[in-house]
Design a protein around this motif. Sequence first.
Motif, mmCIF file in Angstrom:
data_model
loop_
_atom_site.group_PDB
_atom_site.id
_atom_site.type_symbol
_atom_site.label_atom_id
_atom_site.label_comp_id
_atom_site.label_asym_id
_atom_site.label_seq_id
_atom_site.Cartn_x
_atom_site.Cartn_y
_atom_site.Cartn_z
ATOM 1 N N LEU A 50 -16.719 6.672 -12.298
ATOM 2 C CA LEU A 50 -17.431 5.509 -11.979
ATOM 3 C C LEU A 50 -16.345 4.114 -11.823
ATOM 4 C CD1 LEU A 50 -20.331 4.694 -10.851
ATOM 5 C CD2 LEU A 50 -20.875 4.198 -13.126
ATOM 6 N N SER A 51 -15.683 4.026 -12.950
ATOM 7 C CA SER A 51 -14.760 2.913 -12.898
ATOM 8 C C SER A 51 -13.853 2.949 -11.868
ATOM 9 C CB SER A 51 -14.273 2.670 -14.220
ATOM 10 O OG SER A 51 -13.055 1.943 -14.373
ATOM 11 N N ALA A 52 -13.411 4.215 -11.459
ATOM 12 C CA ALA A 52 -12.344 4.231 -10.316
ATOM 13 C C ALA A 52 -13.059 3.974 -9.060
ATOM 14 C CB ALA A 52 -11.697 5.694 -10.385
ATOM 15 N N LEU A 53 -14.250 4.229 -8.708
ATOM 16 C CA LEU A 53 -15.047 4.127 -7.674
ATOM 17 C C LEU A 53 -15.463 2.625 -7.582
ATOM 18 C CD1 LEU A 53 -17.184 7.391 -7.586
ATOM 19 C CD2 LEU A 53 -15.361 6.789 -5.972
ATOM 20 N N ASP A 55 -13.485 0.258 -8.422
ATOM 21 C CA ASP A 55 -12.479 -0.616 -8.067
ATOM 22 C C ASP A 55 -11.720 0.012 -6.612
ATOM 23 O OD1 ASP A 55 -12.417 -1.732 -10.606
ATOM 24 O OD2 ASP A 55 -11.028 -0.402 -11.326
ATOM 25 N N ALA A 56 -12.277 0.907 -5.933
ATOM 26 C CA ALA A 56 -11.762 1.343 -4.786
ATOM 27 C C ALA A 56 -12.300 0.610 -3.569
ATOM 28 C CB ALA A 56 -12.399 2.805 -4.551
ATOM 29 N N ILE A 58 -13.048 1.673 -0.859
ATOM 30 C CA ILE A 58 -14.227 2.516 0.096
ATOM 31 C C ILE A 58 -14.723 3.371 -1.175
ATOM 32 C CG2 ILE A 58 -13.009 2.774 1.955
ATOM 33 C CD1 ILE A 58 -12.258 5.718 1.239
ATOM 34 N N PRO A 59 -16.377 3.607 -1.000
ATOM 35 C CA PRO A 59 -17.021 4.157 -1.782
ATOM 36 C C PRO A 59 -17.007 5.600 -2.028
ATOM 37 C CG PRO A 59 -18.416 3.556 -0.065
ATOM 38 C CD PRO A 59 -16.926 3.054 0.425
ATOM 39 N N MET A 60 -15.717 6.085 -2.099
ATOM 40 C CA MET A 60 -15.452 7.399 -2.017
ATOM 41 C C MET A 60 -14.148 7.639 -2.722
ATOM 42 S SD MET A 60 -15.037 9.929 1.101
ATOM 43 C CE MET A 60 -16.591 9.470 1.684
ATOM 44 N N ALA A 61 -14.084 9.087 -3.593
ATOM 45 C CA ALA A 61 -12.778 9.399 -4.049
ATOM 46 C C ALA A 61 -12.491 10.844 -3.757
ATOM 47 C CB ALA A 61 -12.773 8.980 -5.617
#
Length: 186
Positions: A50-53, A55-56, A58-61
């Motif tokens: 969730l933290s990585a998303l 900061d992204a 776009i809303p996807m990893a």
Amino acid sequence: VARGGVDDIIGVLQARDVVQALIEGRPLDLAALARPAPVLPDVIDAVDALSALRDASIPMALVHDEYGHFEGIVTPSDVLAAIAGAFRSDVDDHDDPPAVERDDGSWLIAGALPVDELAHRLGMPLAQERDYETVAGLALDKLRHLPQTGERFRIGDWQFEIVDMDGRKIDKLLISRVSDGPMVLP
């Protein structure tokens, strides 16, 4: 967007970027329009994902395994569902109850029913470590392929039959207690 295969992903296209390029009359260069997405290991916990998303751009990893192979994608909605469970608005139940016990003792079960609830209703033990949360996920785990209507499998004293598919989604299952005899496959 990938070069040659999913193990060489360039990035993720957003529909608004494609539409904007078309409106402006620019050539449609998918590689140039692709936005980089964070790459997460498949063993990451939900809070870190969730933290990585958050900061992204776009809303996807992109999710990769330990060998660097692409495993799939994850969105904030996926992470939230993993933490909090499925939301009522995401369950397509058409006002049908998720579990109905029939007169003969069998159960008509929605594929979206949480598997823990099924295990409680049937008194059926489940593995603590599992990669699914719903009865449909249990069926996919046991069958190891996308089933067709009428396919069956057995867990202990219970026979599971896929009775309704909604496209690629396992919509309904019929679960019956069986004797110790061998299960007959369709």
